[in-house]
Design an enzyme around this catalytic site. Sequence first.
Site, mmCIF file in Angstrom:
data_model
loop_
_atom_site.group_PDB
_atom_site.id
_atom_site.type_symbol
_atom_site.label_atom_id
_atom_site.label_comp_id
_atom_site.label_asym_id
_atom_site.label_seq_id
_atom_site.Cartn_x
_atom_site.Cartn_y
_atom_site.Cartn_z
ATOM 1 N N HIS A 124 5.681 9.097 -29.755
ATOM 2 C CA HIS A 124 4.695 9.977 -29.128
ATOM 3 C C HIS A 124 4.943 11.444 -29.494
ATOM 4 C CE1 HIS A 124 1.875 11.460 -26.163
ATOM 5 N NE2 HIS A 124 2.830 12.188 -25.607
ATOM 6 N N ARG B 270 -4.946 21.496 -16.025
ATOM 7 C CA ARG B 270 -3.984 20.464 -16.415
ATOM 8 C C ARG B 270 -4.235 19.942 -17.826
ATOM 9 N NH1 ARG B 270 -1.584 15.907 -12.290
ATOM 10 N NH2 ARG B 270 -0.263 14.868 -13.791
ATOM 11 N N GLU C 205 -6.220 16.665 -12.053
ATOM 12 C CA GLU C 205 -6.669 16.844 -13.423
ATOM 13 C C GLU C 205 -8.139 17.195 -13.545
ATOM 14 O OE1 GLU C 205 -5.742 13.624 -16.181
ATOM 15 O OE2 GLU C 205 -4.845 15.183 -17.392
ATOM 16 N N HIS D 196 -2.285 16.497 -28.336
ATOM 17 C CA HIS D 196 -2.349 15.076 -27.976
ATOM 18 C C HIS D 196 -3.604 14.382 -28.505
ATOM 19 C CE1 HIS D 196 1.019 16.115 -25.455
ATOM 20 N NE2 HIS D 196 1.101 14.899 -24.943
ATOM 21 N N LYS E 64 5.354 22.800 -15.735
ATOM 22 C CA LYS E 64 4.422 21.709 -15.449
ATOM 23 C C LYS E 64 4.060 21.678 -13.969
ATOM 24 C CE LYS E 64 3.183 16.934 -16.217
ATOM 25 N NZ LYS E 64 3.484 15.629 -16.825
ATOM 26 N N HIS F 124 -2.812 11.274 -30.529
ATOM 27 C CA HIS F 124 -3.227 9.914 -30.144
ATOM 28 C C HIS F 124 -3.928 9.217 -31.298
ATOM 29 C CE1 HIS F 124 -3.165 10.923 -25.568
ATOM 30 N NE2 HIS F 124 -1.995 10.489 -25.997
ATOM 31 N N ASN G 141 -2.275 18.817 -22.732
ATOM 32 C CA ASN G 141 -2.575 17.879 -23.812
ATOM 33 C C ASN G 141 -2.620 18.539 -25.185
ATOM 34 O OD1 ASN G 141 -2.784 15.409 -22.420
ATOM 35 N ND2 ASN G 141 -4.733 16.053 -21.571
ATOM 36 N N GLU H 247 7.598 17.918 -26.781
ATOM 37 C CA GLU H 247 6.939 18.290 -25.522
ATOM 38 C C GLU H 247 7.527 19.586 -24.966
ATOM 39 O OE1 GLU H 247 4.324 16.855 -24.013
ATOM 40 O OE2 GLU H 247 4.181 14.898 -24.987
ATOM 41 N N LYS I 275 1.610 10.999 -12.245
ATOM 42 C CA LYS I 275 0.806 9.993 -12.933
ATOM 43 C C LYS I 275 1.628 8.728 -13.108
ATOM 44 C CE LYS I 275 -2.333 12.735 -15.761
ATOM 45 N NZ LYS I 275 -2.794 12.940 -17.153
ATOM 46 N N ARG J 231 0.818 -1.237 0.000
ATOM 47 C CA ARG J 231 0.000 0.000 0.000
ATOM 48 C C ARG J 231 0.846 1.280 0.000
ATOM 49 N NH1 ARG J 231 -2.897 -3.062 3.854
ATOM 50 N NH2 ARG J 231 -4.573 -4.205 2.845
#
Lengths: 365, 365
Positions: A264, A240, A236, A247, A226, A251, A244, A184, A142, A120
Amino acid sequence: MEKITVSLGDRSYPITIAAGLFDVPASFWPLKSGDRVMLVTNETLAPLYLDKVRLILEQAGIRVDSRILPDGEQHKSLEVMNQVFTALLEGAHGRDTTLVALGGGVVGDLTGFAAASYQRGVRFIQLPTTLLSQVDSSVGGKTGVNHPLGKNMIGAFYQPASVIIDLNCLNSLPARELASGLAEVIKYGIILDGDFFDWLENNLDALLALDGAAMAWCIRRCCELKAEVVAADEREGGQRALLNLGHTFGHAIEAHMGYGNWLHGEAVAAGMVMAARTAERLGQFTSGQTARIINLLERAGLPTSGPSAMRAEEYLPHMLRDKKVLAGELRLVLPLSIGAAEVRGGVAHDIVLAAIEECIANPIA
Amino acid sequence: MEKITVSLGDRSYPITIAAGLFDVPASFWPLKSGDRVMLVTNETLAPLYLDKVRLILEQAGIRVDSRILPDGEQHKSLEVMNQVFTALLEGAHGRDTTLVALGGGVVGDLTGFAAASYQRGVRFIQLPTTLLSQVDSSVGGKTGVNHPLGKNMIGAFYQPASVIIDLNCLNSLPARELASGLAEVIKYGIILDGDFFDWLENNLDALLALDGAAMAWCIRRCCELKAEVVAADEREGGQRALLNLGHTFGHAIEAHMGYGNWLHGEAVAAGMVMAARTAERLGQFTSGQTARIINLLERAGLPTSGPSAMRAEEYLPHMLRDKKVLAGELRLVLPLSIGAAEVRGGVAHDIVLAAIEECIANPIA
């Protein structure tokens, strides 16, 4: 050496950036003599860095076990994460152990989620080795793995205790991956900081030559930008989403072309031009601003148009599966100027299609 | 109806306790019309409750998908949890979905960890159906799965949005499992609340007869006591360890006898007597107090001695693998009186052995 603190209350942590950090035991704070570590890396990076990092840690009195994962996005899975748990349990690692991720985004995301979940939650330290992971996954917490039915669908928000960026890692990074990271980097300039975009226009050659001072400052600035966004919106909800930019289009390219065929950052680069063209058509961006973006991306060695094998109509089904879609409505991050962006819903699909069409190189007839 | 709030700041949530709650749509707050739900249960409980709960939710305008897991502790695994993720993704559940756990500890622990991890965290509601899960896993936020090399080694601290306890579930609970839950109930009296222990002595027959008012108050009091401990020590630094009275001895019995042969509460019952005998030998507890504990456990239908097939020396290796062990030293939860306990390190092994020996019925020669 550049050093910043990501401010998240009692989960705040430092990011340290310099060439040669992996050669100095003091870099690895908060590890100390007597601590146990499980060092997780992949089969590509292990021959380059594993023994070096292990030796430095062992010299500092730290007991090091390691686990080498297969390389590649397809191995960012629950099954491979379970190999890390097995190694931890076989080594009788307790709650006071530390997981150290030595690698790019895949190793960092998987190891971070393993650290969040083992007993945990145990301590987690990141040693990102690619420019993309240095400017992107170092900040934000993340972590996660993929499911066969979706990328990054299983994970946790979990902050590292420390991020240690040794710029020497970039010396072994393939040029295409360096460029992918620069996509990026350029994104931060477009969405948040026009001065930084200017700086990139003036210093891109130094970055491509891996100039230490320029690269350290560049990574620092990206992490700062960031960190500001994440501190305001850790889980998010709103701002935030600006991160993207490009993106949603990108994607679609990655998914349609098969993951791994377009990197990417390459897909995001083309996607940022598509977002800029969409913003132009909505009257909130100028073709001169788009030209600056295209010029900088091209200098970085990045694509500025979509794959010729993919028609504009083929983008939409992928884009409508985006996490930002609300009640079936497409929501896009669009630039407002060089240095500012917004999330905009309700953009007519024909405007989006026309913008994509403008960005397809030599479309198949 | 009994209702309490577990106070954890912005993660506070209500526990509602009454007979017939599953028959009333309003019980299922904060679910509302238009919400989506993934109901997770097991193959034993599905025929009893799944259609009933699904119908009530659907009548309230909630879209219900479900996943039925195999029954048993051996299925509390990453692999089975992955089946829940597959069901969520196949059903295109987004971040706004709610996972509802309908079952005992295994279903609750696994579903809670799935909720903590799906898209990095979605809403979680617990419908505990066993007395043990009602008094134990409703409070504390411990979720997780087992690894072949260790129980509960992978998981997260994750709080539910609501816990809904329908006492009618206890009508279908096997007597042995009811008794197993009562072991944990009696534990709360010993470690935290002498008045509650007195109340149990006076009301045990009503509880065994599933008297609604007595059972509702009993569960409420256990949840309150655990909530106080957890609020003071959410991530298990100190006081929370008291909740493990009898568990270090009990885990040894469970592990030695093979999980499932002794129910958890049965092993804890015998373990609490061993802890009491140890405390007696240390001069901090009286044989009269131990006799009260034994008497109450026996009335509940619980064992008060260890299995005859397990010798005292066979306990120690298991006990030394306990999570409370620090630097190789055994640390035990020991009663100080009926209503107070402490964590004590450095107890001589021969005292522990003698106490265990005193609690073995008809040992094999």
